[in-house]
Design an enzyme around this catalytic site. Structure first.
Site, short mmCIF file in Angstrom:
data_model
loop_
_atom_site.label_atom_id
_atom_site.label_comp_id
_atom_site.label_asym_id
_atom_site.label_seq_id
_atom_site.Cartn_x
_atom_site.Cartn_y
_atom_site.Cartn_z
N ARG A 75 0.81 -1.22 0.00
CA ARG A 75 0.00 0.00 0.00
C ARG A 75 0.84 1.27 0.00
O ARG A 75 0.39 2.29 -0.47
CB ARG A 75 -0.95 0.01 1.20
CG ARG A 75 -1.95 -1.11 1.11
CD ARG A 75 -3.07 -0.96 2.10
NE ARG A 75 -3.81 -2.22 2.14
CZ ARG A 75 -3.75 -3.09 3.12
NH1 ARG A 75 -3.02 -2.83 4.18
NH2 ARG A 75 -4.43 -4.20 3.07
N VAL A 76 2.02 1.23 0.55
CA VAL A 76 2.82 2.46 0.59
C VAL A 76 4.14 2.34 -0.16
O VAL A 76 4.76 3.34 -0.47
CB VAL A 76 3.10 2.90 2.04
CG1 VAL A 76 1.85 3.34 2.74
CG2 VAL A 76 3.81 1.83 2.82
#
Lengths: 496, 94
Positions: free
Chosen positions: A364-365
């Site tokens: 996600r990051v």
């Protein structure tokens, strides 16, 4: 002999003092001993998490405060504790001794050596349980952590300070991915911590041996709470590993922590909770099982340079049963972490190793941390693979397909092939990009599927032989410049 | 047989109040029976415990000195304790 003289002098000096110092101590008596947990009466003014000492010298720490009793987790051999034995509160919370010396060592969760080497001299004591840094101190993830595994670095990139779950059935290569990542951190200025919870001692010996052979032990700490240890030690092991990581992070260093594995950690905590007669919830886990892991993983972060910098990247590992990710612990940890790498038995058996299911693995990051060069090649690869998966169902009726679909299928098969990688052979960023660039530009389309591996090997050989300027350029510029691209083209054509 | 919950509560409260009363007491462990004079002298050094009921218990294993215990707190001024700490210091420095 001199030493005894000193003691005698000390005693004489003490005796000369007119006033005796009065120390009030907090004591209790052992009421009951259960598996790894002692119930103690008294200790009325003890705090949660405080360390206590039994008369026999064994230490424990307070985990349960009841109306008239205190639940103490025994850190050691609980079989030697007798009923109505005196217990003394020591007045401090559980901490571990840490120093630079700990690098290259194998320790238990209390930082006692397990490698027959002398005890670790403490530089500082770090609390095992600590509240994670608040938002003020944090910075978003923007520096990549190269795992050296093509499939991960290209498709689910990990950044320093991220928490990326490695999940899969037993024997799908979860630990291998973690260890390859450690091996690849050589010269990257990253301290690694491998925390084994409830593992077999034989497996831990293999891990240590592998790290030593790859010269990775110099920057690694192994925290070991094997299955033979009491559940209390297994329960605190990840927190101890985190405390060691925090010591290095506070020095402004980047740290990688591997928790292998958190499902066994949850089992250990479940056992303690059931012994303490806490109400059991789903799958008999206690109510705070989510907090157990969230408070641990929340301690991984990237600290703003203003506050000293440094980061803790966490790679927790979770074992699933029959690929069931919707079980209690896997779903909990999936929701806590910043993405997951999903490993599948079917893929593993089909020879796709690392057996990463690209469709459901996410980061996600990490995308923000990916280097530009990697983004240049990975973007197209992701699309190719997604289209390939969509079309793969039709592949049985190859004769009826139009040219466009055939092309997609061919590309997808080659990309899948090129993402395979031998274990314990991590690639440098330059090497990864060279290989992926070739796939991305379609140079593999004409190579037969079973020839791809050979092609890759030859390519890496040539790159290592005469492509130093290319890898160096990519490594420093972090981008594939037109000039580098030109050189790459020449090199790849040579291989084809 | 079902126990009346009210009865259970009352019993529990009684037990707790009894335990609290027990905590009020100050136990003094010594190697011999202390004289009233010695007791008052000892208590005068511990102003917090002046008005509490005192019980003297003879415990030969102390070797000497006294242990004062009230509630879960303990003040160990015995020779045994000193020797134990001494042993620990030697053990830890070697």
């Amino acid at each position: 002999m001199k030493l005894i003289d000193e003691y005698l002098q000390d005693i004489e000096r003490d005796l000369k003092k007119s006033a005796i110092s009065i120390n009030t101590e907090e004591v209790g008596l052992v009421d009951e001993v259960r598996d790894g947990v002692a119930l103690v009466t008294g200790l009325e003014n003890v705090t949660f998490g405080e360390v206590v000492q039994f008369a026999s010298g064994i230490k424990g720490y307070v985990i349960d405060l009841l109306e008239d009793k205190v639940g103490v987790v025994v850190l050691g051999d609980y079989l030697n504790i007798k009923s109505s034995e005196q217990v003394k509160a020591l007045g401090y919370t559980l901490s571990v001794p840490v120093s630079e010396e700990i690098l290259g060592r194998v320790v238990d969760p209390l930082c006692n050596p397990q490698d027959n080497l002398p005890a670790i001299k403490a530089d500082k004591m770090y609390p095992v349980e600590k509240i994670a840094p608040t938002v003020v101190y944090r910075k978003s993830v923007s520096v990549p952590l190269q795992t050296g595994i093509k499939a991960i670095d290209a498709l689910t990139p990990i950044g320093r300070g991220q928490r990326e779950l490695i999940i899969g059935d037993r024997g799908t290569g979860k630990t291998t991915i973690a260890l390859d990542t450690i091996i690849n951190q050589k010269g990257q200025n990253v301290i690694c911590i491998y925390c084994g919870v409830g593992q077999k001692n034989s497996k831990m010996a293999l891990v240590v041996d592998l790290l030593r052979r790859n010269k990775a032990l110099d920057y690694t700490v192994v925290v070991n709470a094997p299955a033979a240890d009491s559940v209390a030690l297994q329960y605190i092991a990840p927190y101890s590993a985190s405390a060691i990581a925090e010591y290095f992070m506070d020095k402004g260093k980047d740290v990688l922590v591997i928790y292998d594995d958190l499902s066994k950690h949850a089992w250990a905590y479940r056992q303690i909770s059931l012994i303490l007669r806490r109400p059991a919830g789903r799958e008999a886990y206690p109510g705070d099982i989510f907090y157990l892991h969230s408070r641990l993983l929340e301690r991984s972060c990237r600290i703003d340079e203003k506050y000293g910098g440094g980061s803790i990247t966490a790679l927790p590992i979770v074992e699933t049963l029959e690929g069931d990710v919707s079980a209690y612990i896997p779903t909990n940890i999936i929701s806590i972490t910043d993405g997951q790498i999903f490993l599948e038995t079917d893929l593993f058996n089909a020879g796709v190793r690392p057996a990463i299911n690209i469709g459901i693995s996410v980061s996600r990051v990490g995308g923000n941390a990916q280097t530009k060069a990697m983004k240049q090649v990975a973007g197209k690869l992701k699309l190719d693979l997604a289209q390939y998966r969509e079309m793969a169902a039709f592949s049985q009726f190859e004769s009826d397909l139009d040219d466009e679909t055939k092309k997609l299928l061919n590309r997808g098969a080659k990309v899948t092939q090129i993402l395979k990688q031998d274990k314990n052979k991590p690639y440098s960023l330059g090497e990864e990009i060279v290989v992926l660039w070739a796939a991305h530009k379609g140079y593999l389309d004409t190579v037969a599927v079973n020839e791809v591996e050979k092609f890759e090997k030859r390519m890496i050989e040539i790159v290592r032989m005469k492509g130093h300027d290319i890898t160096r350029a990519i490594q420093t510029e972090k981008i594939i410049s037109p000039e580098t691209e030109h050189k790459l083209e020449k090199l790849v054509k040579e291989v084809v | 047989m079902k126990i009346n919950p009210q009865l259970k509560e009352e019993l529990k409260a009684r037990l707790f109040s009894q335990a609290a009363k027990e905590k009020e007491k100050v136990f003094i462990f010594s190697t011999y029976q202390l004289s009233p004079d010695e007791m008052t002298r000892l208590m005068s050094t511990l102003p917090d415990l002046k008005d509490r009921p005192c019980i003297n218990v003879v415990e030969k294993s102390l070797l000497g000195g006294v242990i004062v215990q009230y509630g879960s707190k303990i003040i160990d001024l015995s020779i045994r304790h000193l020797l134990q700490t001494f042993q620990k210091t030697i053990h830890e420095t070697h």
